[in-house]
Design a protein around this motif. Sequence first.
Motif, PDB file in Angstrom:
ATOM      1  N   ALA A  16      29.194 -26.008  64.782  1.00 56.57           N
ATOM      2  CA  ALA A  16      28.889 -26.902  63.436  1.00 56.57           C
ATOM      3  C   ALA A  16      27.711 -27.553  63.243  1.00 56.57           C
ATOM      4  O   ALA A  16      27.273 -28.077  62.181  1.00 56.57           O
ATOM      5  CB  ALA A  16      30.184 -27.817  63.186  1.00 56.57           C
ATOM      6  N   VAL A  17      26.696 -27.598  64.347  1.00 57.04           N
ATOM      7  CA  VAL A  17      25.477 -28.351  64.202  1.00 57.04           C
ATOM      8  C   VAL A  17      24.314 -27.737  63.413  1.00 57.04           C
ATOM      9  O   VAL A  17      24.146 -26.686  63.687  1.00 57.04           O
ATOM     10  CB  VAL A  17      24.949 -28.787  65.605  1.00 57.04           C
ATOM     11  CG1 VAL A  17      23.873 -29.467  65.565  1.00 57.04           C
ATOM     12  CG2 VAL A  17      26.184 -29.535  66.382  1.00 57.04           C
ATOM     13  N   PRO A  18      24.142 -28.180  62.458  1.00 52.63           N
ATOM     14  CA  PRO A  18      23.172 -27.414  61.532  1.00 52.63           C
ATOM     15  C   PRO A  18      21.884 -27.206  62.269  1.00 52.63           C
ATOM     16  O   PRO A  18      21.332 -28.113  62.831  1.00 52.63           O
ATOM     17  CB  PRO A  18      22.929 -28.062  60.178  1.00 52.63           C
ATOM     18  CG  PRO A  18      23.505 -29.735  60.765  1.00 52.63           C
ATOM     19  CD  PRO A  18      24.361 -29.646  61.773  1.00 52.63           C
ATOM     20  N   ALA A  19      21.454 -26.114  62.054  1.00 53.10           N
ATOM     21  CA  ALA A  19      19.991 -25.595  62.529  1.00 53.10           C
ATOM     22  C   ALA A  19      18.965 -26.088  61.547  1.00 53.10           C
ATOM     23  O   ALA A  19      19.316 -25.682  60.392  1.00 53.10           O
ATOM     24  CB  ALA A  19      19.837 -24.239  63.252  1.00 53.10           C
ATOM     25  N   GLN A  20      17.887 -26.699  62.016  1.00 51.56           N
ATOM     26  CA  GLN A  20      16.611 -27.162  61.191  1.00 51.56           C
ATOM     27  C   GLN A  20      15.650 -26.053  61.209  1.00 51.56           C
ATOM     28  O   GLN A  20      15.273 -25.606  62.206  1.00 51.56           O
ATOM     29  CB  GLN A  20      16.139 -28.524  61.521  1.00 51.56           C
ATOM     30  CG  GLN A  20      15.024 -28.925  60.717  1.00 51.56           C
ATOM     31  CD  GLN A  20      14.436 -30.129  61.123  1.00 51.56           C
ATOM     32  OE1 GLN A  20      15.092 -30.796  62.335  1.00 51.56           O
ATOM     33  NE2 GLN A  20      13.585 -30.851  60.534  1.00 51.56           N
ATOM     34  N   GLN A  21      15.426 -25.637  59.872  1.00 51.36           N
ATOM     35  CA  GLN A  21      14.351 -24.713  59.733  1.00 51.36           C
ATOM     36  C   GLN A  21      12.879 -25.254  60.145  1.00 51.36           C
ATOM     37  O   GLN A  21      12.755 -26.161  59.467  1.00 51.36           O
ATOM     38  CB  GLN A  21      14.254 -23.996  58.297  1.00 51.36           C
ATOM     39  CG  GLN A  21      13.264 -23.150  58.109  1.00 51.36           C
ATOM     40  CD  GLN A  21      13.480 -21.652  58.773  1.00 51.36           C
ATOM     41  OE1 GLN A  21      14.523 -21.320  59.235  1.00 51.36           O
ATOM     42  NE2 GLN A  21      12.397 -20.957  59.165  1.00 51.36           N
ATOM     43  N   LEU A  22      12.244 -24.848  60.927  1.00 50.20           N
ATOM     44  CA  LEU A  22      10.837 -25.246  61.460  1.00 50.20           C
ATOM     45  C   LEU A  22       9.475 -24.313  60.969  1.00 50.20           C
ATOM     46  O   LEU A  22       9.707 -23.148  61.459  1.00 50.20           O
ATOM     47  CB  LEU A  22      10.782 -25.396  62.975  1.00 50.20           C
ATOM     48  CG  LEU A  22       9.810 -26.252  63.409  1.00 50.20           C
ATOM     49  CD1 LEU A  22       9.596 -27.607  63.091  1.00 50.20           C
ATOM     50  CD2 LEU A  22       9.587 -26.241  64.940  1.00 50.20           C
ATOM     51  N   ARG A  23       8.872 -24.900  60.151  1.00 47.73           N
ATOM     52  CA  ARG A  23       7.678 -24.072  59.868  1.00 47.73           C
ATOM     53  C   ARG A  23       6.360 -24.512  60.754  1.00 47.73           C
ATOM     54  O   ARG A  23       6.582 -25.609  61.510  1.00 47.73           O
ATOM     55  CB  ARG A  23       7.257 -24.454  58.326  1.00 47.73           C
ATOM     56  CG  ARG A  23       8.134 -23.830  57.397  1.00 47.73           C
ATOM     57  CD  ARG A  23       7.784 -24.151  56.053  1.00 47.73           C
ATOM     58  NE  ARG A  23       7.603 -25.715  55.775  1.00 47.73           N
ATOM     59  CZ  ARG A  23       6.820 -26.305  54.889  1.00 47.73           C
ATOM     60  NH1 ARG A  23       6.302 -25.352  53.814  1.00 47.73           N
ATOM     61  NH2 ARG A  23       6.554 -27.503  54.741  1.00 47.73           N
TER      62      ARG A  23
END
Length: 438
Positions: A16-23
């Motif tokens: 359930a931990v949301p993944a952070q989009q990394l640019r």
Amino acid sequence: MKRLLFSLSLLILYVAVPAQQLRLQDAVSIALKNSLDIQVVKNNLAINDVSNSFGFAGGLPVVTATGSDNEQSVNIKQKISQKVNGADTSYNIIRNGATSNQLNGSAGGSILLFNGLRVRATKKRLEELVKQSQEYVNAQIQNVIASVMTSYYDIIRQQGYIKTIKQSIAVSHQKLEIVKAQQSVGLANNADLFQAQLDLNNLIQSRESQQLVIDQAKTGLLTLLTLKPDSVITISDTILVDKSVVLGTILDNLSTNPDIIAADDQIRINRLIEKETAAQRYPTVRGTAGYNYSRNQASAGQVLLNQQYGPIAGFNFVIPIYNGSIYKRQQKIAGINTANAALQKDITVRNYASDAVKTYEAYASSLLQLETAQKNVELAQKLLDLVLQRFQLRQNTIVDVTIAQQSFETASFSFMNLSYASKSSEIELKRLISKLTR
């Protein structure tokens, strides 16, 4: 049962931990902000900046004040001779436990008037140290950006691997379903079924192993960003290579490399150290001025009160005559260190030029192969589709499908490796001339 429920709840919580989009731009910005290595070189810059003053170089006046107040109890026994009416007489002074007080105070200052221009050389050396420290900061910034970019694109490459494996897994599923369908009508044997299942299992195992590589690569990137290593991030990007890099431009602009500039600064620093060392052989002249106060008081004895006060002024001279030729030898050593600094700069330029040529050769070679590698991926995909169709029609064997799958995987992996190699070479070439930006 409780253990199973507890394990399932932990798994659900993790998923359930949301993944952070990394640019890439965000990754570089975070790294520059959090980098401990950059903070270290910035602290060194701050130290040299604080030291850069005439006072630190010894060119400003020095003012000091001293004072003391001593009370003591003494036993006095004195014999005093004097003339009374032309005759010599004497008498004794004997006192036990007599008290006395000594009060002294002074304030003074001195200023350097001449010491062979050593102060001026020291001040210039401190200025050069500030400039050199700034170049070390610039070099570290370029190193951090290059490391983050290389790590970021490596993750994209590893994700390309797993994408290829997943495509091959989809083919293996199709192959297995075809074998089962053919076996149901008596057109396939157990050997084909077992081989299809083995191929599928091996690919699934490769996918899991590749996922571990990706997870560890992401942990490495998070470490470079000085973030929590268990943070959940996702990276969705492609590798785009700048094909306009020219070797001549790189070699012509190597002088902008911070390490080469810092090597130039070191030569100037060592020349100033030569001047500082040579100045030790000249006289040193200081001007002094101050005010002294002294008061001695006793309850018994020949002198009951002695008080002195008043201003003082003067000059101090120190002329070195002979000290075993130490200063002369120190000056000679400083000259050798300057020559070594110049040689070190030449070595740095030579090594960077060599690195630039070798990196450019790898860059050019990868670019030449890249277009062919991309065509190979397209051909391998078409071949795999064709062989799979022919296998369904029993015009090819299961071995033919497996060989076509391996060709597709090899072509895809080669294309990803060449893309990453080209990008890594591009990053290194731009780092050499300090052209990496956010």
